[in-house]
Design a protein around this motif. Structure first.
Motif, PDB file in Angstrom:
ATOM      1  N   GLU A 240     -35.231  -1.658 -12.630  1.00  0.00           N
ATOM      2  CA  GLU A 240     -35.496  -1.544 -11.204  1.00  0.00           C
ATOM      3  C   GLU A 240     -35.368  -0.087 -10.799  1.00  0.00           C
ATOM      4  N   GLY A 241     -35.928   0.262  -9.645  1.00  0.00           N
ATOM      5  CA  GLY A 241     -35.869   1.637  -9.179  1.00  0.00           C
ATOM      6  C   GLY A 241     -34.462   2.041  -8.793  1.00  0.00           C
ATOM      7  N   ILE A 242     -34.139   3.343  -8.998  1.00  0.00           N
ATOM      8  CA  ILE A 242     -32.811   3.884  -8.716  1.00  0.00           C
ATOM      9  C   ILE A 242     -32.958   5.149  -7.875  1.00  0.00           C
ATOM     10  N   HIS A 243     -32.024   5.354  -6.944  1.00  0.00           N
ATOM     11  CA  HIS A 243     -32.006   6.562  -6.122  1.00  0.00           C
ATOM     12  C   HIS A 243     -32.144   7.779  -7.035  1.00  0.00           C
ATOM     13  N   SER A 244     -33.113   8.660  -6.733  1.00  0.00           N
ATOM     14  CA  SER A 244     -33.362   9.794  -7.623  1.00  0.00           C
ATOM     15  C   SER A 244     -32.192  10.776  -7.642  1.00  0.00           C
ATOM     16  N   GLY A 245     -31.449  10.858  -6.540  1.00  0.00           N
ATOM     17  CA  GLY A 245     -30.293  11.732  -6.540  1.00  0.00           C
ATOM     18  C   GLY A 245     -29.210  11.250  -7.482  1.00  0.00           C
ATOM     19  N   ASP A 246     -29.155   9.952  -7.710  1.00  0.00           N
ATOM     20  CA  ASP A 246     -28.126   9.373  -8.571  1.00  0.00           C
ATOM     21  C   ASP A 246     -28.541   9.381 -10.035  1.00  0.00           C
ATOM     22  N   ALA A 247     -29.860   9.198 -10.305  1.00  0.00           N
ATOM     23  CA  ALA A 247     -30.290   8.938 -11.683  1.00  0.00           C
ATOM     24  C   ALA A 247     -31.112  10.059 -12.307  1.00  0.00           C
ATOM     25  N   SER A 248     -31.765  10.916 -11.512  1.00  0.00           N
ATOM     26  CA  SER A 248     -32.611  11.939 -12.131  1.00  0.00           C
ATOM     27  C   SER A 248     -31.747  12.923 -12.901  1.00  0.00           C
ATOM     28  N   GLY A 249     -32.242  13.340 -14.040  1.00  0.00           N
ATOM     29  CA  GLY A 249     -31.470  14.181 -14.949  1.00  0.00           C
ATOM     30  C   GLY A 249     -30.720  13.364 -15.982  1.00  0.00           C
ATOM     31  N   VAL A 250     -30.578  12.062 -15.700  1.00  0.00           N
ATOM     32  CA  VAL A 250     -29.946  11.144 -16.657  1.00  0.00           C
ATOM     33  C   VAL A 250     -31.007  10.199 -17.228  1.00  0.00           C
ATOM     34  N   VAL A 251     -31.723   9.570 -16.332  1.00  0.00           N
ATOM     35  CA  VAL A 251     -32.815   8.679 -16.762  1.00  0.00           C
ATOM     36  C   VAL A 251     -34.078   9.511 -16.935  1.00  0.00           C
ATOM     37  N   SER A 254     -40.355   8.185 -16.291  1.00  0.00           N
ATOM     38  CA  SER A 254     -41.383   7.435 -17.030  1.00  0.00           C
ATOM     39  C   SER A 254     -42.699   8.205 -17.044  1.00  0.00           C
ATOM     40  N   PHE A 255     -42.944   8.966 -15.993  1.00  0.00           N
ATOM     41  CA  PHE A 255     -44.174   9.761 -15.964  1.00  0.00           C
ATOM     42  C   PHE A 255     -44.117  10.882 -16.996  1.00  0.00           C
ATOM     43  N   ARG A 256     -42.957  11.505 -17.170  1.00  0.00           N
ATOM     44  CA  ARG A 256     -42.832  12.580 -18.164  1.00  0.00           C
ATOM     45  C   ARG A 256     -43.021  12.026 -19.570  1.00  0.00           C
ATOM     46  N   VAL A 257     -42.481  10.849 -19.815  1.00  0.00           N
ATOM     47  CA  VAL A 257     -42.688  10.223 -21.126  1.00  0.00           C
ATOM     48  C   VAL A 257     -44.171   9.935 -21.338  1.00  0.00           C
ATOM     49  N   LEU A 258     -44.801   9.406 -20.310  1.00  0.00           N
ATOM     50  CA  LEU A 258     -46.225   9.100 -20.408  1.00  0.00           C
ATOM     51  C   LEU A 258     -47.025  10.374 -20.679  1.00  0.00           C
ATOM     52  N   ARG A 259     -46.643  11.460 -20.016  1.00  0.00           N
ATOM     53  CA  ARG A 259     -47.329  12.733 -20.217  1.00  0.00           C
ATOM     54  C   ARG A 259     -47.167  13.226 -21.657  1.00  0.00           C
ATOM     55  N   GLN A 260     -45.966  13.049 -22.214  1.00  0.00           N
ATOM     56  CA  GLN A 260     -45.739  13.449 -23.602  1.00  0.00           C
ATOM     57  C   GLN A 260     -46.607  12.629 -24.562  1.00  0.00           C
ATOM     58  N   LEU A 261     -46.771  11.360 -24.271  1.00  0.00           N
ATOM     59  CA  LEU A 261     -47.600  10.512 -25.130  1.00  0.00           C
ATOM     60  C   LEU A 261     -49.060  10.964 -25.094  1.00  0.00           C
ATOM     61  N   LEU A 262     -49.555  11.296 -23.907  1.00  0.00           N
ATOM     62  CA  LEU A 262     -50.937  11.748 -23.805  1.00  0.00           C
ATOM     63  C   LEU A 262     -51.141  13.087 -24.513  1.00  0.00           C
TER      64      LEU A 262
END
Length: 497
Positions: A240-251, A254-262
């Motif tokens: 489920e979605g998580i507050h970006s202030g709480d989770a970004s830098g840890v989680v 998904s877009f960055r992973v997708l970009r790496q795959l492409l």
């Protein structure tokens, strides 16, 4: 001994005039009604059977054909079921016997005429006074979804036969195969071709009215078609979605992973596809044709596109301005496009939330000589292997039961009679010689027919010229070109040896 039956010689000028009248009086009203029906292909309307739109356009087209003055014509709407007993999309099959002496029925040469009645979805960006299901005629163009791609095909095919018979000109046996699954990859078509194989007969010429034109001033013969793999690439990192202030830098995003795959698949700086298996050599004669067409069309091969305003106030720039390279890039080189996305809220509703997943719809265009199913397997392996951060990564190709991935097509060499006939028809109906052009789209039927009828000649052509914009907003059918193309098709059929 009785003298052989003599038939009138074709009058190309009268042919063009009569077909122009048929288009204005009889075909155009039908296409207006056709455009008004949202007969979307099954991939875009899973409830196609219940909604009844495909059935409506099939029934209307069949009634129109049966009402025409074509001697000997018989028509059947064929409906098969799959292995599970589920209905397949219907096919319209018509047959017109030869009007000239032929060998026995099994050996008689047959002209196969092909088109489809299913449509692409609406898309956005239509002019405020236009719409996908609103037929509008403006400046000799019929706007609306499906008229040019390619609801006109069945009407033009039968009108061409009718015009020949009206002049008393002899023609070979002709059959028509009009499907309703083409925009979904024609996954139902192989079953119909198998079921109709004996009734199709000795196919010696295929006339496919589902392609494009380099301009509207001459007849254009399609020399090649790209293959295609489409599918959904999905990256999941959270439940489920998580507050970006709480989770970004840890989680991980998904877009960055997708970009790496492409990045495994494409050089994002140049757009070049990286796997060597997705490329092929361009045959020398196709390279020569591309150079000749580039010399004829010049910068119009890229200037005709609806470029947005760029950073300096001028237009966005193409990947190359060399006309030959433009033609090769859109016909003989693989290209990746992202055509859809999921997991992204609209900008106006996007809060500071790290999203649980990102999904892209991918469209991978393949060179004509690259195997589509093999490319689909390679794409799945490349994207799913060793995912970054052990994220859940899936790539699901579109298609059914192993039919994922459509192989492109490189036309067989033209026989001398067909090359002469095409050029003569172009000069008679357009006042200019035949043009040769590869197309970036995909018509799965062509490979299927070439395998089934390896001796057949192929006349693949269509009305999708500059700015006609099939699949996108403001699609239009160029009416003067459609009239002349129909006459050119009739002339070639009359020339069939």
């Amino acid at each position: 001994m009785n003298a052989p039956e003599r038939h009138p010689v074709l009058d190309p000028s009268a042919l063009g005039a009569s077909l122009a009248q048929t288009w204005d009086a009889d075909i155009l009203p039908e296409l207006r009604d056709y455009i008004a029906v949202p007969a979307k292909s099954p991939m875009f309307d899973p409830q196609w059977l219940e909604n009844g739109h495909i059935e409506a356009v099939v029934r209307r087209a069949a009634q129109w054909v049966e009402a025409r003055r074509v001697a000997g014509l018989t028509l059947e709407v064929i409906r098969l079921t799959d292995a599970a007993g589920q209905p397949r999309t219907p096919v319209v099959f018509f047959e017109v016997p030869a009007t000239r002496p032929e060998p026995d029925a099994g050996a008689a040469p047959t002209v196969l005429m092909y088109g489809h009645l299913d449509k692409q979805p609406e898309f956005n960006g239509w002019r405020s006074d236009l719409g996908p299901w609103t037929p509008v005629v403006e400046n000799d163009k019929l706007y609306g979804r499906g008229g040019a791609d390619d609801g006109y095909a069945i009407y033009a095919s039968v009108a061409a036969i009718e015009a020949l018979q009206a002049q008393g000109v002899a023609h070979p046996r002709i059959v028509g195969l009009i499907e309703t699954c083409e925009e979904s990859g024609s996954y139902d078509l192989p079953a119909y071709v198998d079921a109709l194989r004996e009734r199709l007969g000795n196919v010696s010429l295929v006339v496919c009215l589902d392609s494009g034109a380099g301009n509207y001033e001459q007849l254009w013969l399609t020399t090649s078609l790209r293959g295609n793999v489409t599918g959904t690439l999905k990256v999941e990192v959270l439940t489920e979605g998580i507050h970006s202030g709480d989770a970004s830098g840890v989680v991980p995003s998904s877009f960055r992973v997708l970009r790496q795959l492409l990045d495994r698949l494409e050089d994002s700086r140049t757009g070049r596809l990286l796997p060597a298996s997705l490329h092929c050599e361009v045959p020398p004669h196709r390279l020569a044709q591309a150079r000749a067409t580039a010399a004829l069309l010049g910068d119009e091969v890229w200037r005709r596109l609806p470029w947005s305003c760029g950073a300096d106030g001028g237009p966005t720039l193409p990947t190359t301005t060399d006309p030959t390279e433009v033609l090769l890039n859109r016909t003989w080189r693989p290209t990746l496009s992202v055509t859809g996305a999921e997991g992204f809220p609209a900008v106006a509703h996007a809060g500071n939330v790290l999203r649980p997943y990102s999904a892209f719809k991918l469209s991978l265009r393949l060179p004509p000589l690259v195997d589509g199913p093999s490319a689909a397997l390679e794409l799945k392996r490349l994207l799913e292997a060793e995912p970054p951060y052990n994220a859940r990564v899936t790539f699901v190709p579109d298609g059914r039961a192993g039919a994922e991935g459509a192989t492109g097509w490189d036309a067989p060499h033209l026989s001398p009679w067909l090359e002469r006939s095409l050029d003569a028809a172009s000069i008679a109906q357009f006042g200019a010689p035949l043009g040769y052009i590869g197309q970036g789209g995909t018509i799965p039927l062509m490979n299927m027919l070439e395998r089934g009828f390896p001796q057949a000649q192929m006349m693949v052509c269509g009305v999708l010229g500059p700015k006609s914009n099939a699949h996108g907003p403001n699609e239009f059918l160029h009416l003067p070109y459609a009239r002349r193309l129909t006459a050119a098709v009739a002339q070639v059929i009359a020339d069939h040896p």
